[in-house]
Write an enzyme that holds these catalytic residues in place. Structure first.
Site, PDB file in Angstrom:
ATOM      1  N   HIS A 121       4.227  -1.182   6.483  1.00 37.00           N
ATOM      2  CA  HIS A 121       3.469  -1.534   5.285  1.00 37.00           C
ATOM      3  C   HIS A 121       3.391  -0.404   4.252  1.00 37.00           C
ATOM      4  O   HIS A 121       3.493  -0.641   3.050  1.00 37.00           O
ATOM      5  CB  HIS A 121       2.055  -1.980   5.668  1.00 37.00           C
ATOM      6  CG  HIS A 121       1.412  -2.841   4.643  1.00 37.00           C
ATOM      7  ND1 HIS A 121       0.482  -3.802   4.950  1.00 37.00           N
ATOM      8  CD2 HIS A 121       1.547  -2.897   3.301  1.00 37.00           C
ATOM      9  CE1 HIS A 121       0.081  -4.403   3.843  1.00 37.00           C
ATOM     10  NE2 HIS A 121       0.711  -3.873   2.835  1.00 37.00           N
ATOM     11  N   TYR A 134      -4.227  -7.744   5.894  1.00 35.06           N
ATOM     12  CA  TYR A 134      -4.802  -8.804   5.058  1.00 35.06           C
ATOM     13  C   TYR A 134      -5.880  -9.592   5.806  1.00 35.06           C
ATOM     14  O   TYR A 134      -6.644 -10.330   5.195  1.00 35.06           O
ATOM     15  CB  TYR A 134      -3.729  -9.783   4.580  1.00 35.06           C
ATOM     16  CG  TYR A 134      -2.656  -9.210   3.690  1.00 35.06           C
ATOM     17  CD1 TYR A 134      -2.718  -7.899   3.203  1.00 35.06           C
ATOM     18  CD2 TYR A 134      -1.563  -9.988   3.325  1.00 35.06           C
ATOM     19  CE1 TYR A 134      -1.717  -7.388   2.392  1.00 35.06           C
ATOM     20  CE2 TYR A 134      -0.553  -9.489   2.508  1.00 35.06           C
ATOM     21  CZ  TYR A 134      -0.637  -8.190   2.058  1.00 35.06           C
ATOM     22  OH  TYR A 134       0.361  -7.687   1.255  1.00 35.06           O
TER      23      TYR A 134
END
Length: 276
Positions: free
Chosen positions: A105, A47
């Protein structure tokens, strides 16, 4: 604070997500939501805003021990010679010496799953991580992770909203004591114009977003992530624990699921999803 118990983890049932949120908005919103009732913050290496999350937590004045902080290791950092160093970098950016929950992830078959899980366990043993989990795993991969890990798997973070049927992975997660953390709850905004959800919202005097978030947290062992850069909406999204959906209303939202409901399935990362 409503929490979901999952293999030793006590996860606040509503979290604030920071996906696709730039650093300026992240640094502004994180202290705001922490001072308006949220206690669960979700970020990830990819991110590119862990440093802003760290700044926001520090600026909030809320004790670190009162915050449940999640981050995720990106797939490029799964090899053993990169994993620990990338976690240390994340901790430095987050201005903390531990995270409450560390996730893999996305699946990455280029690195043996046993090696990935071993690295998660080493992070727990080193005191840098309280709990571990996975993200975007199908049933088979999740069960493999559970079997391989010494430390219990706390959650599988997946896309979950009224238009996607996640019954297979939900049932398997519950069987193993694993929570489901739902991201993309608003289906990239698609729920906001849904007539069925609007009618339910009107009956309760709530927003569509509140109804969808309530639908998620009212399911057993489901954590919901809410994401907005609007302060008023963030406050509204937290007001989901003062009403309850009926069984018929819960069913009406479940009935919105459709085969084409999945929105997040990046080539090269997504596994073979479970058939509904």
């Amino acid at each position: 604070m409503h929490k979901v118990s999952a293999n030793g983890a006590e996860i606040p049932a509503l979290g604030f997500g920071t996906f696709r949120m730039d650093k300026q908005d992240t640094a502004r919103m994180v202290p705001f939501v922490l001072n308006n009732g949220y206690r669960h913050i979700d970020t990830a290496q990819i991110y590119n805003n862990e440093d802003a999350v760290g700044e926001g937590i520090a600026a909030s004045g809320i004790k670190r021990g009162d915050i449940f902080l999640t981050t995720k290791i990106w797939v490029d950092n799964f090899p053993k010679n990169r994993f620990a160093a990338s976690l240390d970098e994340s901790l430095k950016k987050l201005k903390t010496d531990y995270v409450d929950l560390l996730l893999l992830h996305w699946p990455n078959a280029a690195v043996p799953l046993a090696e990935q899980i071993a690295s998660l366990n080493e992070a727990v043993d080193a005191g840098k991580v309280r709990h571990i989990g996975v993200s975007n795993y199908n049933k088979k991969l999740m069960e493999q992770a559970v079997a391989l890990s010494n430390a219990p798997i706390a959650t599988n973070q997946i896309e979950y909203h009224p238009y996607i049927d996640q019954g297979v992975v939900l049932a398997a997660a519950r069987e193993h004591g694993v929570a489901i953390t739902a991201y993309y709850a608003m289906a990239d905004g698609k729920v906001l114009e849904d007539r069925t959800i609007k009618a339910i919202a009107e009956r309760h005097g709530k927003t569509v977003a509140q109804v969808v978030l309530r639908w998620l947290v009212q399911q057993r062992s489901v954590v919901a992530l809410s994401k907005t850069v609007d302060e008023d909406r963030a406050v509204a999204n937290a007001a989901i624990f003062d009403f309850e959906l009926s069984a018929d209303e819960m069913g009406a939202l479940h009935d919105l699921r459709r085969p084409s409901g999945r929105l997040v399935s990046p080539p090269g990362l997504a596994p073979l999803w479970d058939a509904a």
